[in-house]
Write an enzyme that holds these catalytic residues in place. Structure first.
Site, PDB file in Angstrom:
ATOM      1  N   HIS A   1      -0.518  -1.329  11.560  1.00 53.87           N
ATOM      2  CA  HIS A   1       0.446  -1.622  11.825  1.00 53.87           C
ATOM      3  C   HIS A   1       1.797  -2.024  12.603  1.00 53.87           C
ATOM      4  O   HIS A   1       2.593  -2.823  12.075  1.00 53.87           O
ATOM      5  CB  HIS A   1       1.104   0.139  11.104  1.00 53.87           C
ATOM      6  CG  HIS A   1       0.766   0.616  10.012  1.00 53.87           C
ATOM      7  ND1 HIS A   1      -0.490   1.481  10.785  1.00 53.87           N
ATOM      8  CD2 HIS A   1       0.314   0.541   9.033  1.00 53.87           C
ATOM      9  CE1 HIS A   1      -0.383   2.268   9.772  1.00 53.87           C
ATOM     10  NE2 HIS A   1       0.552   1.369   8.610  1.00 53.87           N
TER      11      HIS A   1
ATOM     12  N   SER B   1      -5.478   3.649   9.236  1.00 53.73           N
ATOM     13  CA  SER B   1      -5.417   4.724   9.213  1.00 53.73           C
ATOM     14  C   SER B   1      -6.795   5.638   9.038  1.00 53.73           C
ATOM     15  O   SER B   1      -6.833   7.299   9.513  1.00 53.73           O
ATOM     16  CB  SER B   1      -4.614   5.421   8.297  1.00 53.73           C
ATOM     17  OG  SER B   1      -3.147   4.690   8.623  1.00 53.73           O
TER      18      SER B   1
HETATM   19  P1  AMP Z   1      -0.732   1.492   4.935  1.00 52.46           P
HETATM   20  O1  AMP Z   1       0.559   2.357   6.458  1.00 52.46           O
HETATM   21  O2  AMP Z   1      -1.967   1.547   4.344  1.00 52.46           O
HETATM   22  O3  AMP Z   1      -0.412   1.394   3.376  1.00 52.46           O
HETATM   23  O4  AMP Z   1      -0.377   0.143   5.735  1.00 52.46           O
HETATM   24  C1  AMP Z   1       0.373  -0.572   5.084  1.00 52.46           C
HETATM   25  C2  AMP Z   1       0.815  -1.678   5.465  1.00 52.46           C
HETATM   26  O5  AMP Z   1       0.096  -2.376   7.246  1.00 52.46           O
HETATM   27  C3  AMP Z   1       0.045  -2.473   4.737  1.00 52.46           C
HETATM   28  O6  AMP Z   1       0.564  -3.733   4.823  1.00 52.46           O
HETATM   29  C4  AMP Z   1      -1.361  -3.253   5.258  1.00 52.46           C
HETATM   30  O7  AMP Z   1      -1.986  -4.259   4.485  1.00 52.46           O
HETATM   31  C5  AMP Z   1      -0.664  -3.180   6.871  1.00 52.46           C
HETATM   32  N1  AMP Z   1      -2.126  -2.645   7.261  1.00 52.46           N
HETATM   33  C6  AMP Z   1      -3.102  -1.403   7.275  1.00 52.46           C
HETATM   34  N2  AMP Z   1      -4.147  -2.053   8.481  1.00 52.46           N
HETATM   35  C7  AMP Z   1      -3.502  -3.242   9.270  1.00 52.46           C
HETATM   36  C8  AMP Z   1      -4.456  -3.939  10.023  1.00 52.46           C
HETATM   37  N3  AMP Z   1      -5.959  -3.625  10.388  1.00 52.46           N
HETATM   38  N4  AMP Z   1      -4.120  -5.353  10.358  1.00 52.46           N
HETATM   39  C9  AMP Z   1      -2.693  -5.440   9.644  1.00 52.46           C
HETATM   40  N5  AMP Z   1      -2.179  -5.203   8.730  1.00 52.46           N
HETATM   41  C10 AMP Z   1      -2.421  -3.639   8.257  1.00 52.46           C
END
Ligand code: AMP
Length: 284
Positions: free
Chosen positions: A37, A186
């Site tokens: 993130h 997460s």
């Molecule tokens: P989430 O909180 O899981 O909905 O993720 C929020 C954003 O963070 C989304 O656009 C995900 O693709 C991105 N994201 C989550 N994990 C990663 C990672 N390891 N590398 C890059 N972006 C990430």
């Protein structure tokens, strides 16, 4: 940094920034922020003048029996991370703010949501596209930042924005990985030591795929069989899918051609993990 708990407040803060000619960047998240993130937030801070991060564990993208209730919600730590990263506004709506009554209007992207994760999470993407459409209407950013980690999500959101003429740009940032290659998530918090070790085989299988494509293998079935073999070395891993698809249409490929997306979803214990790589195999 302002913490906005209401739609009215985030709207007025963004409007004030825009009236000063600021370019507004937006990073939608479900919180439990990690270095993946943070990489998106850093891209937003670098490329925009005013950055909004949303933290909202969106109930409509979780299916029955999924981890909505137990999804981590460490708000204080998340706010600290945002402050340090130079975020201007963190939007933290309650479910009642986002869904004050039964939701009757859904945004659904067809076809692209049927393959890969869509086969196993049939209502997931309509939850994602609906909440992103709502968040884009609330925040009205110039640019929104998404991670390649959720490759299908990025393709689907880009298509929604194009098809519905939404006035913003979507930027997709590279996947951030741990030193053993495991994509940061997460949900990695749920893993035991043993499951974490096993989870490293996900990226190993994707690397195997890249090696085979680079060595000239074009038969996807052969590559997928090798990837499955690699994953079978991890005792706790149960494969949901191992797929090689066209990077734009997300349709399965028989032969490697053009830009391909190799994507894996597995379960280890109760935890579902996904990862992918993009490989450009040259002209179609
Ligand atoms: P989430 O909180 O899981 O909905 O993720 C929020 C954003 O963070 C989304 O656009 C995900 O693709 C991105 N994201 C989550 N994990 C990663 C990672 N390891 N590398 C890059 N972006 C990430």
């Amino acid at each position: 940094m302002e913490v906005a708990k209401t739609i009215e407040l985030v709207r007025s803060l963004v409007q004030a920034a825009r009236s000063k000619g600021k370019k507004v960047g937006f990073v939608p998240t479900m919180g439990a922020l990690h270095i993946g993130h943070i990489s998106l937030i850093e891209a937003a801070v670098k490329n925009c003048d005013f950055v909004v991060v949303s933290i909202f564990v969106n109930p409509t993208q979780f299916g029955p029996g999924e981890d909505f209730e137990k999804y981590p919600r460490p708000l204080d730590a998340d706010l600290k991370i945002c402050r340090k990263a130079g975020v201007d506004v963190v939007f933290v709506p309650t479910p009642d703010q986002m869904y004050p009554s039964e939701n009757l209007t859904w945004v659904n992207v067809e076809k692209l949501t049927e393959s890969l994760c869509g086969q196993f999470r049939p209502t997931h993407f309509r939850g994602v596209t609906t909440v992103c459409a709502k968040l884009f209407n609330i925040v009205a950013p110039d640019v929104a930042f998404f991670g390649q980690k959720d490759a299908q999500q990025a393709v689907v959101i880009k298509r929604m924005v194009a098809d519905l003429n939404m006035p913003l740009e979507i930027v997709v940032c590279p996947t951030v990985r741990e030193s053993d290659g495991l994509a940061v998530s997460s949900r990695n918090k749920y893993l035991t030591e043993e499951q974490k070790k096993d989870a490293a085989y996900i990226y190993k299988s994707l690397q195997k795929c890249r090696e085979m494509i680079e060595a000239g293998t074009t038969d996807t079935e052969t590559i997928i069989a090798e990837m499955r073999k690699m994953l079978s070395q991890a005792p706790s891993i149960q494969i949901e899918y191992v797929s090689i698809v066209d990077a734009e249409t997300l349709q399965n490929l028989d032969r490697i051609i053009g830009k391909v997306l190799a994507a894996v979803a597995v379960r280890t214990g109760p935890t579902r993990l996904i990862d992918n790589i993009l490989v450009d195999a040259g002209k179609k």
